[in-house]
Design an enzyme around this catalytic site. Sequence first.
Site, PDB file in Angstrom:
ATOM      1  N   GLY A  56      -5.217  -4.873   6.962  1.00  0.00           N
ATOM      2  CA  GLY A  56      -6.312  -3.923   7.076  1.00  0.00           C
ATOM      3  C   GLY A  56      -7.371  -4.242   8.093  1.00  0.00           C
ATOM      4  N   THR A  83       0.831  -1.194   0.000  1.00  0.00           N
ATOM      5  CA  THR A  83       0.000   0.000   0.000  1.00  0.00           C
ATOM      6  C   THR A  83       0.873   1.254   0.000  1.00  0.00           C
ATOM      7  OG1 THR A  83      -1.790  -1.116   1.174  1.00  0.00           O
ATOM      8  CG2 THR A  83      -1.710   1.275   1.361  1.00  0.00           C
ATOM      9  N   THR A 104      -0.476   1.458   6.429  1.00  0.00           N
ATOM     10  CA  THR A 104      -0.296   0.293   5.569  1.00  0.00           C
ATOM     11  C   THR A 104      -0.153  -0.934   6.451  1.00  0.00           C
ATOM     12  OG1 THR A 104       1.144  -0.781   3.932  1.00  0.00           O
ATOM     13  CG2 THR A 104       2.203   0.731   5.473  1.00  0.00           C
ATOM     14  N   ARG A 109     -13.707  -8.087  -0.782  1.00  0.00           N
ATOM     15  CA  ARG A 109     -13.026  -7.658   0.442  1.00  0.00           C
ATOM     16  C   ARG A 109     -12.468  -6.246   0.303  1.00  0.00           C
ATOM     17  NH1 ARG A 109      -7.521  -5.929   1.890  1.00  0.00           N
ATOM     18  NH2 ARG A 109      -7.262  -6.393   4.106  1.00  0.00           N
ATOM     19  N   VAL A 110     -12.647  -5.437   1.337  1.00  0.00           N
ATOM     20  CA  VAL A 110     -12.103  -4.087   1.395  1.00  0.00           C
ATOM     21  C   VAL A 110     -11.329  -3.947   2.704  1.00  0.00           C
ATOM     22  CG1 VAL A 110     -12.647  -1.626   1.513  1.00  0.00           C
ATOM     23  CG2 VAL A 110     -13.988  -3.135   0.016  1.00  0.00           C
ATOM     24  N   GLY A 111     -10.102  -3.416   2.606  1.00  0.00           N
ATOM     25  CA  GLY A 111      -9.280  -3.223   3.793  1.00  0.00           C
ATOM     26  C   GLY A 111      -9.414  -1.821   4.355  1.00  0.00           C
ATOM     27  N   ASP A 112      -8.380  -1.376   5.037  1.00  0.00           N
ATOM     28  CA  ASP A 112      -8.447  -0.096   5.738  1.00  0.00           C
ATOM     29  C   ASP A 112      -8.150   1.104   4.846  1.00  0.00           C
ATOM     30  OD1 ASP A 112      -5.687  -1.170   5.739  1.00  0.00           O
ATOM     31  OD2 ASP A 112      -5.208   0.706   6.751  1.00  0.00           O
TER      32      ASP A 112
END
Length: 369
Positions: free
Chosen positions: A257, A203, A254, A231-234
């Site tokens: 997440g 990231t 980074t 899926r979605v991270g931070d």
Amino acid sequence: MRGFFTRFALVFSVVALAGQVPATAQDADPADTRWSFAIHGGAGTISREDMTPQEDAAHRAALQAALDAGSKVLEEGGTAMDAVEAAILLLEDEPRFNAGRGAVYTWEGSHELDASIMDGATRDAGAVAGVTNIRNPILLARKVMTDSPHVMLAGKGAEDFAVEQGIEIVPPSYFDTERRREALERMKARQLSSLDVDLKFGTVGAAALDRNGNMAAGTSTGGMTGKRWGRVGDAPIIGAGTYADNRSCAVSATGWGEYFIRVGVAHEICVRLRTQHRLEALTAQLGVPKDDNGWPETVVHASELDLEPEIAQKVSDDVMDDVEKLGGDGGIILVTPEGHALFSFNTAGMYRGRATSDGVNEVAIYGDE
């Protein structure tokens, strides 16, 4: 009794003053204005043994180019928002990092990109998640902030908005790279987890303080190799992977997440710093000499106080310790209103860089640098 309530009101007003935005560059002599900038290109299991001299040099050159791009904006009096965008654009176009051109593959063999950006002066923010054909997601995230009534758009809706806004669209194959394809194939063949093939979280992000005392932060990513089910991270989540507030700090994160979301890493750091600033102001007020009637001779304003870098470093380290205790790892970059550019990570290394108006200009990769 009246005196008690009057003194209580004074203390309350001091705490309130401590929460105000520190004095900005407009209030200072132009010669005293300062700027500060920090970038990252991911954290993880990064060691000298696993890097050839050529790869080491290439990563440093890419980091330096992004650092220089943002620093140039700030040095010339540009905004923190423009500096963050300038740096992330270069990192998104660099296939060595897991953002834009170098994004990892999903389980199905496609790419789903996320990004966010936040203005510390207004706390306006924009984010996109799960886009598949946007060359530079950070540009679309900023458009969401400036040209829509929303904070986050996802998937096809975000892509439709991009077309309306004239954001560059590319075929999904633009993001294909052999190195990322091999990682997905290895993951499937050996039934590995994404953490086994993603030895580093690539990231990218930037955080800035400009000469007007305004702050900004931005983050962009391709996520985790083999991610499924949208899926979605931070990275696109304001408060988890990105946060900026002129009263306290600008942060880009980074790492793993899911844990950064659970801790609310970026916002948590900024809140703790703002609270610390209030405590410092209150402590200073309690030390002010009293007149013959017991009243303070002066009122301490938060703008008169600068937090030491050690305080900001400890706050960041404490929050990253919290992430580690839950089982997560990664890192953050942090810029403060005082002009400190700092890093905190609980991994072996982190691609990172920082520059300030005081002459600091450096990039680093390994934990012992």
